[in-house]
Design a protein around this motif. Structure first.
Motif: not given
Length: 842
Positions: A12-38
């Motif tokens: 749960w925490l990982r999912l919510q953190k991913a959603l919060a980071l996406e919102a914080e950075h302007g809904f730009n589909d952030l690129v993580g180490r392994q996958q994109r946010f979407s």
């Protein structure tokens, strides 16, 4: 949750953190180490946990499909998808944790903002929310439902005294003090996406904060905050009136609350001013970070708006609700599951929590529907039990369905009853043969012949050796009934008398003596009939005309003049089904839905001032043909506050300037009984051609020769009242006219008046009146017995009322004593008496 189940759940925490980071950075589909946010969200949501319900699993898969196309979505749609996902995850997690709790099924903590349901929000303990109970806390810390507000944490004696002004004394009172409205600040948008007229929340970084004295107003202090998000910047202003805000120290303290670089959430109504868009008088909260939780009771959530009074602010009521809300867990839900489940009603504690602080619009709608159902249900249950009690009450007044008097009456009548009249007569006569008292309401449109039907019932009582009473709300109507009854009763060789407040003392003594001895079989009158000196020897039938104009206790006092007499009530004000169920749910209802043959539809026309000469030409033509005219006004005397014609002024103007060749009469409520009687008699005898009147003529005045009804300032009347006034003409065979004179330019008022042009159906007109004005104004009196609902609307919630009636009938059919449901019985006793003010129980 068990360890096995927990291992099957997502992080749960990982999912919510991913959603919060996406919102914080302007809904730009952030690129993580392994996958994109979407991609991460799509893969995580495609395999929902087995612990979720089938609906929840379907919702997760639907969200996964949406994230498949995330990169192709617009900014606004990305924003809404992220917010919806955060809300869905939060609700699923809360539901799973609540289901696993052995002692408690509901967290009554006010929910986090709908757009901010992060894991941090579950662990937070801010000063505003630390006292709220969570599922893991022991119930011993909960406030008691009957605990005085003085002892509620954060309230104290002074605040409890203020809350007492609203009738709030206990925790239970506060929980049942429902908001009158809600403002939705739950939708978070970017600054660039702001639209005037919307209520929203924006999150941004402070770029500048100033607080200074207005150069134009010595008593005004201005606070300005400039914030910026990824899309644009926004200037927010607050204004403080008073010399204490001019203090430099106070102004500096305000600036320190919002340091440059801080992240703030601001909620309010978007407005356009000469400098651009802004938020009107916003609520502002500083966040720990751009994705931080919003702890405020007013920022970023659906905010409850409560009825207030002088000296009691909104913040105090909200604080009291927040402090009391944990106690809702102790509220027993008296409604059986057999009722809740088929009607899809949520549990009462959940409804109480969500009507105050709903997590989203759907939760608010479900909470309101449950609480509206309860208001209607307990009213209907009380009315049905009252009806059942009446049906079990025996009466010795058992009357025959026919006899010499009734047969003779039919012979002397100059006309035959319509099929509708005969049907209603048969229903009444069948009631009169039962060993329990009749309690029947007869509804009939203007001129449908309700009085004749009532006379048959009266004669049934008289021929069995009993007396009857007919009570009307006004002297004009009582006298009209008396005059009509005298004509019929003389042919039957029966005495009848009239008793009103204007009856002379000697005549009053004579009437009372004849009534007490039994010599007088029928007494017609006004409220004078319920006075203590009025004593019947054997009252067998009570007939009440326009019964909604009497208080419940007044009607009951007349019934108490006899030993369980039969009761027949009449109304020429057709009541929509929702109102009838609410007011007369304990009565049998008959409807005369047919007018006597030969009557023509009344031609109704809406006129403005420029058409007045057409109206006067019609009046002259009708008088030339031997017919008569009503002119009705809303006022007796000239009003300084209202630019309206008065009856007295208009009478003088018409007589002197417009119709000097005709005789113009005057009738209004301030005239003595003798003066009123003289005015009506002169009009009836055709000594006057035009009768200028107030609404005294609304009911009861029956002049078949009158053919024109001119109503001045028609917008000042309700539709049902206009329909009643229109019913004073068209009572003969000639074509009649109703002229609605109005200078209003209000589109709603014009639309309302056009209903009269289009329809002659009193039931349709009253339904439209109900929708335009509401039930209180339609009934036109505070004594109508209309319940005081906290949430329910007889206009908007008609479907729920019908369901509640059906549910109440189901309960009564299974167990009329309610012994199977003691909680239901206790709740009925509490709610029903409070809802009806105790009066209906008479």
């Amino acid at each position: 949750m068990s360890d096995r189940e927990n291992s099957a759940l997502p992080d749960w925490l990982r999912l919510q953190k991913a959603l919060a980071l996406e919102a914080e950075h302007g809904f730009n589909d952030l690129v993580g180490r392994q996958q994109r946010f979407s991609e991460f969200l799509r893969d995580s949501l495609q395999q929902p946990p087995h612990s979720l319900s089938s609906d929840e699993q379907a919702q997760w898969r639907s969200l996964a499909d949406a994230f498949q196309a995330y990169r192709d979505l617009s900014f606004a749609k990305r924003q809404h998808l992220v917010a919806d996902t955060r809300r869905s995850l939060y609700q699923c997690r809360c539901r799973l944790e609540a289901d696993d709790s052995p002692t408690q099924q509901l967290s009554l903590q006010p929910p986090a903002a709908a757009s901010q349901p992060t894991a941090q929000a579950d662990r937070r303990k801010s000063p505003k929310t630390k006292d709220l109970v969570s599922p893991s806390l022991p119930s011993t810390r909960l406030p008691e439902l009957d605990q005085p507000l003085t002892y509620l944490k954060g309230i104290g004696p002074k605040n409890s005294d203020r809350l007492a002004k609203l009738g709030l004394y206990s925790v239970r009172d506060v929980l049942y003090y429902y908001p009158r409205d809600h403002i939705d600040y739950a939708r978070q948008v970017s600054i660039q996406a702001l639209e005037p007229g919307e209520t929203v929340t924006v999150v941004g970084t402070v770029k500048r904060c100033t607080c200074f004295n207005s150069p134009r107003n010595a008593k005004l202090t201005i606070f300005e905050l400039l914030i910026r998000d990824h899309s644009a910047q926004l200037k927010i202003s607050r204004f403080f009136a008073g010399s204490r805000y001019r203090n430099r120290g106070w102004q500096e303290s305000q600036k320190r609350l919002y340091p440059v670089g801080a992240v703030v959430a601001a909620s309010g109504l978007v407005k356009q001013n000469k400098y651009g868009l802004t938020l009107d008088d916003p609520d502002i909260e500083v966040l720990e970070s751009a994705g931080g939780a919003i702890d405020s009771l007013t920022v970023g959530r659906v905010v409850p708006v409560y009825p207030l009074t002088e000296g009691v602010g909104a913040d105090l009521v909200r604080r009291a609700v927040v402090a009391a809300l944990p106690a809702a867990i102790n509220i027993r839900d008296p409604l059986p599951a057999a009722i809740r489940n088929p009607y899809e009603l949520i549990k009462l504690p959940v409804a109480i929590a969500h009507i105050h602080f709903p997590p989203d619009a759907e939760s608010l709608a479900a909470a309101r529907r449950r609480l509206v159902f309860d208001e209607f249900f307990y009213l209907q249950l009380g009315l049905l039990r009252r009806r059942q009690l009446q049906q079990r009450t025996p009466t010795d007044v058992v009357l025959a369905p026919t006899g010499e008097l009734i047969d003779t009456f039919y012979q002397v009548l100059p006309f035959a009853l319509t099929a509708a009249q005969q049907r209603v007569v048969n229903e009444i006569l069948q009631d009169l043969q039962q060993p329990t008292p009749m309690n029947r309401l007869v509804q009939g449109d203007v001129g449908s012949g309700k009085t004749v039907v009532a006379v048959v019932a009266i004669l049934a009582a008289i021929q069995a050796g009993y007396q009857a009473a007919l009570m009307a709300p006004t002297e004009v109507l009582a006298e009209q009934h008396y005059r009509k009854l005298v004509g019929w009763f003389n042919l039957l060789h029966l005495p009848v008398e009239l008793l009103t407040g204007s009856t002379r003392a000697a005549k009053r003594r004579q009437i009372l003596a004849q009534l007490h001895s039994g010599e007088l079989p029928l007494l017609v009158g006004t409220h004078a009939l319920i006075e203590d000196p009025v004593q019947f020897q054997a009252l067998g039938l009570v007939t009440i005309d326009e019964q909604h104009r009497f208080g419940v206790q007044q009607r009951a006092r007349l019934q108490q003049k006899g030993q369980n007499p039969h009761v027949l009530t009449l109304t020429a004000t057709p009541i929509p089904r929702t109102l009838a169920l609410t007011l007369h749910g304990d009565l049998n209802v008959s409807q005369i839905d047919e007018l006597p043959p030969g009557r023509k539809a009344i031609q109704t026309t809406l006129l403005t001032g420029r058409d007045r000469h057409h109206a006067y030409d019609l009046i002259r033509r009708e008088i030339a043909q031997g017919r008569q005219i009503y002119v009705v006004l809303p006022l007796v005397d000239e009003s300084e506050k209202l630019d309206l014609k008065s009856a007295i002024e208009e009478h003088q103007r018409l007589q002197d300037s417009i119709f000097p060749d005709f005789k113009v009469g005057l009738l209004h409520g301030r005239m003595s009984s003798a003066e009123k009687d003289q005015a009506i008699t002169q009009f009836r005898d055709r000594q006057t051609h035009i009768l200028v009147s107030t609404t005294v003529v609304e009911v009861g005045v029956d002049i078949p020769n009158a053919s024109v009804m001119l109503i001045e300032h028609a917008e000042r009347f309700g539709l049902s009242q206009l329909h009643q006034l229109r019913g004073r003409v068209g009572r003969g065979a000639d074509q009649s006219y109703c002229l609605l004179m109005s200078a209003t330019k209000n589109e709603t008022a014009i639309q309302r008046l056009k209903v009269l042009e289009q329809s002659q159906d009193g039931f349709f007109i009253s339904e439209m009146d109900l929708r335009f004005r509401g039930p209180g104004q339609v009934l036109g009196t505070r004594q109508s017995g209309l319940p005081d609902f906290a949430l329910a609307s007889l206009v908007e919630d008609q479907d729920v009322l019908v369901l509640a009636r059906t549910a109440a009938e189901q309960i009564i059919a299974e167990d009329s004593t309610l012994e199977l449901w003691p909680w239901l019985q206790a709740e009925l006793d509490r709610r029903y008496q409070k809802l009806m003010g105790g009066a209906i129980l008479t």
